[in-house]
Design an enzyme around this catalytic site. Structure first.
Site, mmCIF file in Angstrom:
data_model
loop_
_atom_site.group_PDB
_atom_site.id
_atom_site.type_symbol
_atom_site.label_atom_id
_atom_site.label_comp_id
_atom_site.label_asym_id
_atom_site.label_seq_id
_atom_site.Cartn_x
_atom_site.Cartn_y
_atom_site.Cartn_z
ATOM 1 C CG ASP A 26 6.280 49.462 53.334
ATOM 2 O OD1 ASP A 26 5.183 48.985 52.829
ATOM 3 O OD2 ASP A 26 6.522 49.351 54.627
ATOM 4 C CG ASP A 28 0.425 49.730 57.238
ATOM 5 O OD1 ASP A 28 0.033 50.615 57.969
ATOM 6 O OD2 ASP A 28 -0.290 49.219 56.227
HETATM 7 MG MG LIG Z 1 5.741 48.068 56.392
#
Ligand SMILES: [Mg+2]
Length: 290
Positions: A26, A28
């Site tokens: 992922d 962020d």
């Molecule tokens: Mg995230």
């Protein structure tokens, strides 16, 4: 393996060590937070490539085109390339390609990156604010085949009404993701899920979900890489999306505590492993590869 301050939990791990071929992360809260690269990221990504593992980024953020995300990673000095990036916007476009005819009109409640991904996939994508005729009586109607809803920082009542009308008339209702909030440096902003909820309430309908934790996203990753989920490690900071998707798909899941999940929240998570930050990832990869 060495228990690093009790953060890596061999007890929760699968019995057999999987043969890993792909590490998907992922973005962020895992790779960066706002404009800042998180600790240990550059070295961890280098190690993934040194081990000749496939490296991909998988983000629910549907506002930016893959090229924009790749440019951002490159500017941070990290391994980049649009092909390494899978966003929920791109996954939505791919999913619709298997269901709608090329050239089908698709209404978007979202930002320019989402409109661009859908257009590049061959759809007549237009923002709900630009619905032909503006919804006035007797005006030309767009009659979209699908309504795609994602993060839209210019969300309006007019767009909500246009989406409601189209879904009521039979358009497929698709959500890029349902993240309730969106982390920024100053705190939390309303996420795509808040906008999806508004449309779902107005239309009295439930959307097809594409982004994590949907299995659609895991399948898109497997299709794009040719690598099955069982040979994939997924590294994420949110249990309800990243870890839930990885766990359900049979991936090795790694929760990292640099994002939305704190140390105390991680104890009862589904994750196979928990690490403080990505500086602990090379050791974990070394262990798993025996
Ligand atoms: Mg995230």
């Amino acid at each position: 393996m060495k228990d690093q301050n009790n953060l890596i939990r061999p007890d929760g791990a699968p019995d057999a060590r999987p043969s890993l071929r792909l590490v998907a992360l992922d973005l962020d809260g895992v790779v960066y937070r706002g404009g800042a690269v998180l600790p240990g990221v550059a070295k961890a990504l280098e190690e993934i490539l040194r081990l000749r593992l496939d490296l991909r980024y998988v983000s629910n953020n549907a506002t930016a085109h893959r090229r924009t995300v790749s440019d951002r990673l490159a500017a941070m000095g990290l391994p980049a390339g649009p092909d390494r990036v899978l966003t929920s916007a791109y996954a939505t476009a791919r999913w619709l390609r298997s269901r709608l005819l090329v050239g089908a009109p698709v209404m978007v409640v979202g930002e320019s990156g989402l409109v661009e991904e859908l257009s590049e996939s061959g759809f007549e994508a237009f923002h709900a604010d630009q619905a032909p005729g503006g919804g006035g009586p007797g005006s030309l109607q767009a009659n979209p085949a699908a309504v795609v809803v994602g993060m839209d920082r210019g969300f309006t009542f007019a767009a909500l009404a246009a989406a409601q009308k189209a879904i009521g008339e039979g358009a497929l209702f698709v959500a890029t993701n349902r993240d309730a909030t969106y982390p920024v440096e100053e705190g939390l902003m309303p996420g795509a899920g808040s906008i999806v909820a508004a449309v779902a309430t107005a239309a009295q309908a439930n959307p097809v979900l594409i982004g994590k934790p949907s299995p659609v996203m895991a399948q898109a990753l497997a299709d794009l890489t040719g690598i099955p989920s069982q040979e994939t490690m997924f590294v994420g900071d949110r249990v309800s999306t990243d870890i839930a998707m990885g766990h359900a798909a049979g991936m090795v899941t790694v929760l990292v505590l640099t994002g939305v999940t704190g140390g105390n929240d991680s104890r009862n998570s589904l994750a196979d492993y928990v690490i403080r930050d990505l500086s602990e990832l090379p050791a974990l990869l070394g262990y798993l590869r025996g």
